[in-house]
Structures are given as C-alpha cells and as structure tokens.
Write an enzyme that holds these catalytic residues in place. Structure first.
Site, PDB file in Angstrom:
ATOM      1  N   LYS A 170       0.838  -1.197   0.000  1.00 27.18           N
ATOM      2  CA  LYS A 170       0.000   0.000   0.000  1.00 27.18           C
ATOM      3  C   LYS A 170       0.877   1.253   0.000  1.00 27.18           C
ATOM      4  O   LYS A 170       2.018   1.202   0.463  1.00 27.18           O
ATOM      5  CB  LYS A 170      -0.844   0.026   1.288  1.00 27.18           C
ATOM      6  CG  LYS A 170      -2.002  -0.937   1.297  1.00 27.18           C
ATOM      7  CD  LYS A 170      -2.810  -0.802   2.581  1.00 27.18           C
ATOM      8  CE  LYS A 170      -4.004  -1.730   2.589  1.00 27.18           C
ATOM      9  NZ  LYS A 170      -4.994  -1.477   1.537  1.00 27.18           N
ATOM     10  N   ARG A 227     -10.515 -11.251   1.815  1.00 30.26           N
ATOM     11  CA  ARG A 227     -11.387 -12.279   1.215  1.00 30.26           C
ATOM     12  C   ARG A 227     -10.730 -13.655   1.265  1.00 30.26           C
ATOM     13  O   ARG A 227     -11.420 -14.671   1.266  1.00 30.26           O
ATOM     14  CB  ARG A 227     -11.786 -11.849  -0.200  1.00 30.26           C
ATOM     15  CG  ARG A 227     -10.636 -11.716  -1.151  1.00 30.26           C
ATOM     16  CD  ARG A 227     -10.983 -10.877  -2.365  1.00 30.26           C
ATOM     17  NE  ARG A 227     -11.103  -9.454  -2.037  1.00 30.26           N
ATOM     18  CZ  ARG A 227     -11.456  -8.498  -2.897  1.00 30.26           C
ATOM     19  NH1 ARG A 227     -11.732  -8.825  -4.143  1.00 30.26           N
ATOM     20  NH2 ARG A 227     -11.539  -7.243  -2.526  1.00 30.26           N
TER      21      ARG A 227
HETATM   22  N1  BES Z   1      -8.076  -3.509   4.310  1.00 26.27           N
HETATM   23  C1  BES Z   1      -8.252  -3.125   2.977  1.00 26.27           C
HETATM   24  C2  BES Z   1      -9.529  -2.334   2.733  1.00 26.27           C
HETATM   25  C3  BES Z   1      -9.654  -1.005   3.424  1.00 26.27           C
HETATM   26  C4  BES Z   1      -9.359   0.154   2.740  1.00 26.27           C
HETATM   27  C5  BES Z   1     -10.120  -0.914   4.703  1.00 26.27           C
HETATM   28  C6  BES Z   1      -9.513   1.376   3.370  1.00 26.27           C
HETATM   29  C7  BES Z   1     -10.262   0.301   5.330  1.00 26.27           C
HETATM   30  C8  BES Z   1      -9.963   1.445   4.656  1.00 26.27           C
HETATM   31  C9  BES Z   1      -8.297  -4.340   2.051  1.00 26.27           C
HETATM   32  O1  BES Z   1      -7.559  -5.428   2.466  1.00 26.27           O
HETATM   33  C10 BES Z   1      -7.748  -3.916   0.734  1.00 26.27           C
HETATM   34  O2  BES Z   1      -6.622  -3.528   0.689  1.00 26.27           O
HETATM   35  N2  BES Z   1      -8.556  -4.007  -0.295  1.00 26.27           N
HETATM   36  C11 BES Z   1      -8.158  -3.638  -1.609  1.00 26.27           C
HETATM   37  C12 BES Z   1      -8.773  -4.621  -2.576  1.00 26.27           C
HETATM   38  C13 BES Z   1      -8.339  -4.435  -3.994  1.00 26.27           C
HETATM   39  C14 BES Z   1      -6.880  -4.782  -4.135  1.00 26.27           C
HETATM   40  C15 BES Z   1      -9.193  -5.317  -4.865  1.00 26.27           C
HETATM   41  C16 BES Z   1      -8.664  -2.233  -1.881  1.00 26.27           C
HETATM   42  O3  BES Z   1      -9.767  -1.902  -1.453  1.00 26.27           O
HETATM   43  O4  BES Z   1      -7.934  -1.456  -2.476  1.00 26.27           O
HETATM   44 ZN    ZN Z   2      -5.534  -5.322   1.830  1.00 25.68          ZN
END
Ligand code: BES
Ligand code: ZN
Ligand code: ZN
Length: 500
Positions: A278, A352
């Site tokens: 990230k 997921r």
């Molecule tokens: N934990 C994150 C989602 C999240 C984002 C929670 C902002 C709280 C605040 C999750 O694991 C994630 O990173 N999801 C990705 C999925 C994508 C790669 C399909 C996302 O939302 O960018």
């Molecule tokens: Zn994530």
C-alpha cells in the site's frame, strides 16, 4: 464510571452540573426544564429571550445559576425540531452534553432523561439511548498518554433523576443492560485503536481466551500447524509474509439448542498490502483492519453477559499481511480449505482470502445463518463514505433482519446487489477463481468472491471499511476505532431470538 438512578426532584439534588433540555423554538420551557427555570427565577427563559440559546439540535450551553441553587452549573442541550426528534438524537445530545461537561473540567453531573417527557418516548428506550450516547461519547483511548495523565479530564459519575418512583426499576434495568453493550463497543474500539505492535494475532488470541474464561465461553484456537494439517491454504498464503504466527479463534455461546448463527470477523492485525504494498499515506490506519474480528468478539461477550437465548458462534481468522521474504507473490495460486484454487493477483485483497477459509470452516457447523463483518474494500469507502457500511447477502430474510436491527441502533447500512453478471470479473484464466476484479464494482466483486465459499447457506456480508475507523468524530463516536457492528449484531441476536 459510576451511574446512579435515583428518584427525586431535580431542583433539589446537590451536584456539579444539572443537564436539562429544550426543543427548538420553545420560548418558555415546560416539563422538567420548566421546573428548573422556575426555581432559577426564569433564568433559562431569559437565556432563550436573549437569543443565546435556541434549542437547535446538538447545541449545548453551560452557565452558572444566578441565584442559590443545588447545582453549580446548568447545562442545557438543544433537542432540535420536535417533529424530527428520534431515539438517535437522544444518544447524540446526551453524548455531546457529557463531552462538553468533561471538557469544562466538571467531574459529575445529574441529568433528566431526554425525550421521555415532552418528547413522548418510552422511558426504557429513552434511558437506554441516554446511557448509550453518554458512555460511547465519553470513550477515550489514552492508555499511552502517560505524561499528561494528571491533566486528562474525566467524568467519574453521572446520575439519572426521575420523579416517578414506579419507573426507577425500569430505568435501572435499561441502564445496566445498555452498559453491558457499550462496554463491549468500547472494548472493540480499544482493540481497533491498539497499534499492530501491541495487538498481533497472538495477543488478540490471549485477549479472546481471557474473555472466554471470564464468560464461560467455549474457546478453540487453531495454531499455524493445525491450519497446515487442515488445509487452510488461503489464510496461510496471507500469513506467510509475516513473522507473526496466524491464529484461528472460535468462541461459542450456547443459549439455545437450535443450529448456531455464525459471525465471522476479518482479523488482519496489520494490512501493509503485502507484496502489492500500500502507499504510505494513512497506512498506519491499517492497524484497524481487524475491526471485524473486534466487533464479533465484542458481540459474543455482550450476548453472553445478557444471557440471550441464542446459539452463537464467532470465528476470527487472525494474521498480519506483510511483504516478508516468504510472502505470497502476485500470480501465486493456492488451494483453499474448500478445495478451490485461487489465483492471488493482488496480495492486498487478503481479507477475502482469510474469510474464504473461515466461511468453509463455518459451514461445517450447519449454521442457520452466517454473517461476516470485514473492513474489506476501499471501494466501499468511496461508495458510502464514513456514513454507512455496505450490506450484501444471499438470503433476503436475513438481509432484511439485519436492516431492521441496524435501523434500531442507528448504525447505517446500505444494500448492494450480488447479480451474477459480476461473476465474470473474478474468473481466472489459470485457476478456479481470482481474488480481484478489474477495479470496477470493488465492493461487489469482494462479496462475489466470498459467495463462492458459502455454498447455499443463508449468508450476509457487512463491508465496514468506511465506518470502522473515522478521522473526524461524530456526536457519540470519537475519532479512531468506532466499534461499529457490536450494537447492531447484539440487536440482531435479540431480534432473532424473538422471531424464532
Ligand atoms: N483492508 C483493505 C480495505 C480497506 C481500505 C479498509 C480502506 C479500510 C480502509 C483491504 O484489504 C484492501 O486492501 N482491499 C483492496 C482490494 C483491492 C486490491 C481489490 C482495496 O480496497 O484497495
Ligand atoms: Zn488489503
Ligand atoms: Zn485488509
């Protein structure tokens, strides 16, 4: 925090601060506020006349009584327009008043029950909302602020006063039941606020064990080796990039003989994104990526303390998502517990993966319903902001019940569809399924992925990414971890127990 409920005349109780209220546009207060106004020789009416206070919703005014009076300060809260008043506004005004009293350096207060008199609300419901708003608003995460400890302001006690002796027992009962729930919301907030070095999967497991012992819950913890033997391939693929051992916690509360309801909470104690790292901006907030696990843990504790007649199981898959040398790489293919092969295209879509194995594991209990709660997608934050959680499910009846319970607790949720057209997006060229779509409909594709592991169980998914953590506080929700879901899930368990 001590909460007292006493029968008496609010004009005669010695206290630091007395809280009364006013609907918008009222010139001469009636009811309890009117009685205080008279005892103060119309000081409240004068304040209204001067325009300093109009009763606008969530406005709070603190002033000293001019004449000799039993309270050192008078606190008046605005209830807004009478026709727009509801239970959640009782929570809001109670919370805001309590915080302003605390910030004024006052340590205790006496309050009337907002909404119970002129507002016309049932005394039990109004007393619950008052207690809920107050205890949730006063929450602070200050355990690491050791240097300023002496300056930290806190309320030690508040007292609810009621004139009618016959109502005291009802109010006391409402207060104690509500406190059980708010304690668990605040516990879930603590877990969410804890930094990842202070709350890793092993520490979380210790906390869960401690709670289970205290409340006589059955507790089973699968270690990494157990998961290897059982074939939790998707969960282990997430865990392998971290030095911290994953844990899979199951807690059981059996308050009825029916098949259980299973709640599953996403427990990523830190989500760096893994190899699909990230960006660093706000990455610290990913210490809260276990808010789903915190919510289901808080929920089962409250359900057990309230002794609800339900059979409840909660499952918490816990791990970090880190980019260590052994980490899963984009493109890797892993075998999940279900036997399905997953192509991990993006290691940041890890929630997921751990939930997939948890859903397969849950199905073995033949549950009458499964609900997972997860900070799953950034897309949900884009769609619904910090206001509402996303709700998706295969069972209309279950989805509707969740909506009804959420309405009661004012935790907002909004349903999104699970149409089969979206399935195309998660088809893999090389495996049974892939873990991300093409970037469109992110919250739905996340849920479509989970659905593949549910079979035909009645199932619903709550995406709490936008509501589990807030950067700007709300009337009874300080910024940071919110504990979203605990009140709603406990309410749902109450509602389910009544409907079956
Ligand atoms: N934990 C994150 C989602 C999240 C984002 C929670 C902002 C709280 C605040 C999750 O694991 C994630 O990173 N999801 C990705 C999925 C994508 C790669 C399909 C996302 O939302 O960018
Ligand atoms: Zn994530
Ligand atoms: Zn995550």
């Amino acid at each position: 925090m001590e909460i007292k409920v006493i029968e008496g005349d609010i004009c005669k109780i010695a206290t630091s601060a007395l809280v009364v209220n006013l609907f918008e546009g009222v010139a001469i207060p009636g009811g309890a506020t009117g009685a205080v106004d008279k005892a103060l020789n119309n000081q409240i009416s004068d304040v209204i006349k001067s325009g300093r206070f109009t009763g606008k919703l969530n406005k709070v005014l603190i002033f000293n009584p001019k004449s000799d009076f039993s309270a050192k300060y008078i606190v008046i809260v605005g209830l807004g327009k009478k026709e727009e008043f509801n239970l959640d506004k009782i929570r809001q005004v109670s919370g805001l008043a309590a915080v302003q009293i605390r910030e004024a350096g006052i340590k205790d207060f006496v309050t009337i029950i907002h909404g119970a008199g002129i507002g016309g609300f049932d005394i039990k419901e109004a007393a619950s909302a008052l207690t809920e708003g107050t205890l949730l608003a006063l929450y602070k995460f200050d355990r690491y602020k050791t240097q300023e400890k002496k300056e930290i302001k806190a309320i030690d006690k508040f007292t609810i006063v009621e004139r009618d002796k016959d109502k005291i027992k009802l109010i006391k009962d409402a207060v104690s039941k509500t406190k059980i729930i708010t304690d668990e919301v605040n516990f879930a907030r603590d877990l969410t606020n804890l930094p990842a070095n202070e709350l890793n999967p092993s520490i979380f497991a210790k906390e869960a064990k401690r709670k289970a012992k205290e409340l006589n819950l059955q507790c089973e913890i699968l270690e990494k080796e157990d998961m290897e033997k059982l074939g939790f391939g998707a969960l282990l693929a997430v865990a392998q990039g971290s030095c911290q051992e994953p844990k899979f916690i199951t807690l059981k509360y059996q308050g009825s003989k029916e098949n259980p309801v299973v709640l599953i909470g996403k427990g990523i104690t830190f989500d760096s994104g893994g190899i699909s790292l990230k960006p660093s901006n706000k990455m610290d907030e990913m210490k809260g990526d276990m808010a789903g696990a915190a919510a289901v843990l808080g929920s089962i504790c409250a359900v057990a303390k309230l002794k609800l007649p339900v059979n409840l199981v909660v499952m918490m898959p816990l791990t970090e998502n880190m980019p260590g040398g052994k980490a899963t790489k984009p493109g890797d293919i892993v075998k999940s517990l279900s036997g399905k092969y997953i192509e991990i295209v993006n290691t940041d879509a890890e929630g997921r993966l751990i939930l997939a194995d948890a859903l397969t594991w849950a199905a073995k209990l033949k549950p009458k319903a499964v609900i997972d709660v997860a900070t799953l997608t950034g897309a949900c934050v884009v769609a619904l902001g910090n206001v509402a959680a996303g709700l998706l499910g295969t069972d209309k009846n279950l989805v509707n019940k969740i909506k009804t319970s959420a309405d009661k607790t004012a935790e907002k949720i909004w349903e999104l569809p699970l149409w089969e057209e979206y399935d195309e997006l998660i088809k893999s060229d090389v495996a049974d399924i892939k873990n991300v779509g093409d970037g469109t409909a992110g919250t739905i594709t996340g849920a479509m992925f989970l659905r593949k592991f549910v079979g035909d169980l009645p199932w619903a998914h709550l995406d709490i990414a936008g509501v589990a953590w807030i950067s700007k506080g709300k009337p009874y929700t300080p910024k940071g971890g919110t504990g979203f879901g605990v009140r709603l899930l406990v309410q749902l368990m109450k509602d389910l127990s009544l409907s079956s």
